[in-house]
Motif scaffolding. Structure first.
Motif, short mmCIF file in Angstrom:
data_model
loop_
_atom_site.label_atom_id
_atom_site.label_comp_id
_atom_site.label_asym_id
_atom_site.label_seq_id
_atom_site.Cartn_x
_atom_site.Cartn_y
_atom_site.Cartn_z
N UNK A 153 -19.79 36.58 -49.24
CA UNK A 153 -21.14 36.18 -49.64
C UNK A 153 -21.28 34.66 -49.60
N UNK A 154 -20.24 33.94 -50.03
CA UNK A 154 -20.27 32.48 -49.98
C UNK A 154 -20.36 31.99 -48.55
N UNK A 155 -19.67 32.66 -47.64
CA UNK A 155 -19.72 32.28 -46.22
C UNK A 155 -21.12 32.51 -45.66
N UNK A 156 -21.75 33.61 -46.05
CA UNK A 156 -23.12 33.87 -45.58
C UNK A 156 -24.08 32.80 -46.09
N UNK A 157 -23.90 32.41 -47.35
CA UNK A 157 -24.75 31.36 -47.92
C UNK A 157 -24.52 30.04 -47.18
N UNK A 158 -23.26 29.74 -46.85
CA UNK A 158 -22.96 28.53 -46.10
C UNK A 158 -23.61 28.55 -44.72
N UNK A 159 -23.56 29.69 -44.05
CA UNK A 159 -24.21 29.81 -42.74
C UNK A 159 -25.72 29.56 -42.86
N UNK A 160 -26.30 30.08 -43.93
CA UNK A 160 -27.73 29.88 -44.13
C UNK A 160 -28.05 28.41 -44.41
N UNK A 161 -27.18 27.74 -45.17
CA UNK A 161 -27.38 26.31 -45.44
C UNK A 161 -27.33 25.50 -44.15
N UNK A 162 -26.39 25.85 -43.27
CA UNK A 162 -26.28 25.14 -41.99
C UNK A 162 -27.53 25.38 -41.14
N UNK A 163 -28.03 26.60 -41.19
CA UNK A 163 -29.21 26.95 -40.40
C UNK A 163 -30.47 26.27 -40.91
N UNK A 164 -30.64 26.24 -42.24
CA UNK A 164 -31.90 25.71 -42.80
C UNK A 164 -31.86 24.21 -43.03
N UNK A 165 -30.72 23.68 -43.47
CA UNK A 165 -30.63 22.24 -43.77
C UNK A 165 -30.25 21.40 -42.55
N UNK A 166 -29.59 22.04 -41.56
CA UNK A 166 -29.16 21.36 -40.33
C UNK A 166 -28.36 20.08 -40.62
N UNK A 167 -27.30 20.19 -41.40
CA UNK A 167 -26.51 18.99 -41.71
C UNK A 167 -25.67 18.53 -40.52
N UNK A 168 -25.45 17.22 -40.43
CA UNK A 168 -24.53 16.67 -39.43
C UNK A 168 -23.10 16.64 -39.96
N UNK A 169 -22.99 16.70 -41.29
CA UNK A 169 -21.69 16.56 -41.95
C UNK A 169 -21.70 17.41 -43.22
N UNK A 170 -20.59 18.13 -43.47
CA UNK A 170 -20.49 18.96 -44.66
C UNK A 170 -19.21 18.64 -45.41
#
Length: 367
Positions: A15-32
């Motif tokens: 579930x945490x991995x899915x949330x992380x994928x969603x964050x990458x998709x919606x926030x579009x970070x260059x660095x995490x």
């Protein structure tokens, strides 16, 4: 460029991995930056590739706790400096701005080791002369307003953390969005992500400067709270004390403004409800509550009047809309949308405007 920091509380959880994928998709970070990954560096490398990031660096978890990781795209050029169970030091390299350090930090969660975290922050501030920003999970707080709940955070802990921040020449960055980043009781992670977005590459953005609001004096608790905080900084020298004091008042003012707006809305509702009643008691209360509403409106006018920097109208005139419009107009005129070069043409792209400004001042100071 935008940077994302998240205490994920375990990437072994699907579930945490899915949330992380969603964050990458919606926030579009260059660095995490991820803390408490609870997985090995091999797992981080696999996850990095699946998320579309190019480079990664990880500090393995120890037993069932800890673990840090950073991931970045090709848009970020960086060097990894020192690292430990509690930090990853990243030097950010970019042609358009000076090099700087992003310190990815995870504070020691055990209260017995909290002083070690404070001393470690001081140490990290001394190992380089580059400008730096520290982001992550401190497992600590600066002010009582940073926490909401039944149990107050000990004053000596907040005081110690504030001293470490001042000694390290750090200033708290304004936070927009949700006021609290941690909430007890979530399943996969009890922390919200924090997004840091570089705005010094945009010429239209102005750096934060502390501004005292006259309307704060209308809040009865203001003087007492400010005096109490000032006394708590007695051991600091004057300049660090003033910096810490301005940071405290700025945060106090943000909370006050949000509370003030809510108070104004509720007072209007009370007056409107009483206006529909005809009994003697309700009529009496109507005028009392209406006086309170009028007082709040005067405070609102004072707020916008100061922001508009317009002083030719006398106190008491109901011109809040005018002041609001005037302040908004000033903000719009401070926006740089284009610059004219020597040939007479205009440039509108940020990088081109950077070049025009740089060339102009190099010429001026060169001569």
């Amino acid at each position: 460029m935008n940077f994302l920091s998240w205490n994920c509380r375990g990437l072994g959880n699907s579930r945490a991995v899915r949330v992380l994928r969603d964050l990458v998709k919606t926030r579009k970070p260059d660095f995490i930056f991820l803390s408490e990954t609870l997985v090995s560096s091999i797992k981080i490398s696999e996850l990095c590739l699946s998320l579309g990031f190019v480079h990664n660096f990880a500090v393995d978890c120890v037993g069932r706790g800890g673990g840090l990781a950073v991931m970045c795209k090709n848009t970020v050029v960086c060097n990894i400096g020192s690292s430990s169970l509690n930090h990853i030091d990243v030097e950010i390299l970019r042609d358009t701005v000076p090099h700087w350090r992003l310190m990815c930090f995870y504070g020691m969660p055990e209260r017995d080791h909290i002083r070690e975290s404070w001393d470690f922050i001081r140490h990290l501030s001394s190992i380089s002369s580059l400008p730096w920003c520290i982001v992550g999970d401190f497992n600590d707080m600066l002010f009582p307003s940073d926490k909401k709940g039944k149990h107050n955070h000990p004053q000596f802990l907040m005081h110690g953390f504030r001293e470490a921040i001042v000694d390290s020449k750090l200033v708290e960055i304004d936070l927009s969005g949700g006021h609290f980043t941690w909430e007890k009781g979530k399943v996969y992670s009890d922390h919200d992500p924090i997004q840091l977005e570089l705005c010094n590459s945009n010429l239209s953005k102005k750096e934060f400067r502390f501004k005292f609001e006259n309307t704060w004096f209308h809040e009865s608790s203001f003087r007492d709270e400010v005096n109490q905080y000032w006394d708590s900084l007695s051991r600091l020298q004057l300049m660090p004390k003033l910096i810490s004091m301005s940071s405290y008042m700025a945060k106090w003012g943000r909370n006050f403004f949000h509370k003030f707006r809510d108070k104004l809305c509720k007072q209007r509702e009370i007056v409107n409800a009483l206006a529909e009643k005809t009994d003697e008691e309700s009529i009496k209360n109507y005028f009392l509550e209406k006086d309170k509403l009028h007082e709040l409106l005067l405070h609102e006018e004072s707020y916008w009047k100061q922001r508009a920097k317009t002083f030719w109208l006398a106190e008491g005139d109901a011109n809040s809309k005018f002041f609001h419009a005037y302040a908004s107009a000033r903000r719009k005129t401070n926006f740089i949308s284009k610059l004219r070069v020597d040939g007479g043409d205009f440039v509108t792209k940020e990088e081109d405007m950077h070049r025009v400004v740089l060339d102009y001042f190099q010429t001026v100071f060169g001569e």
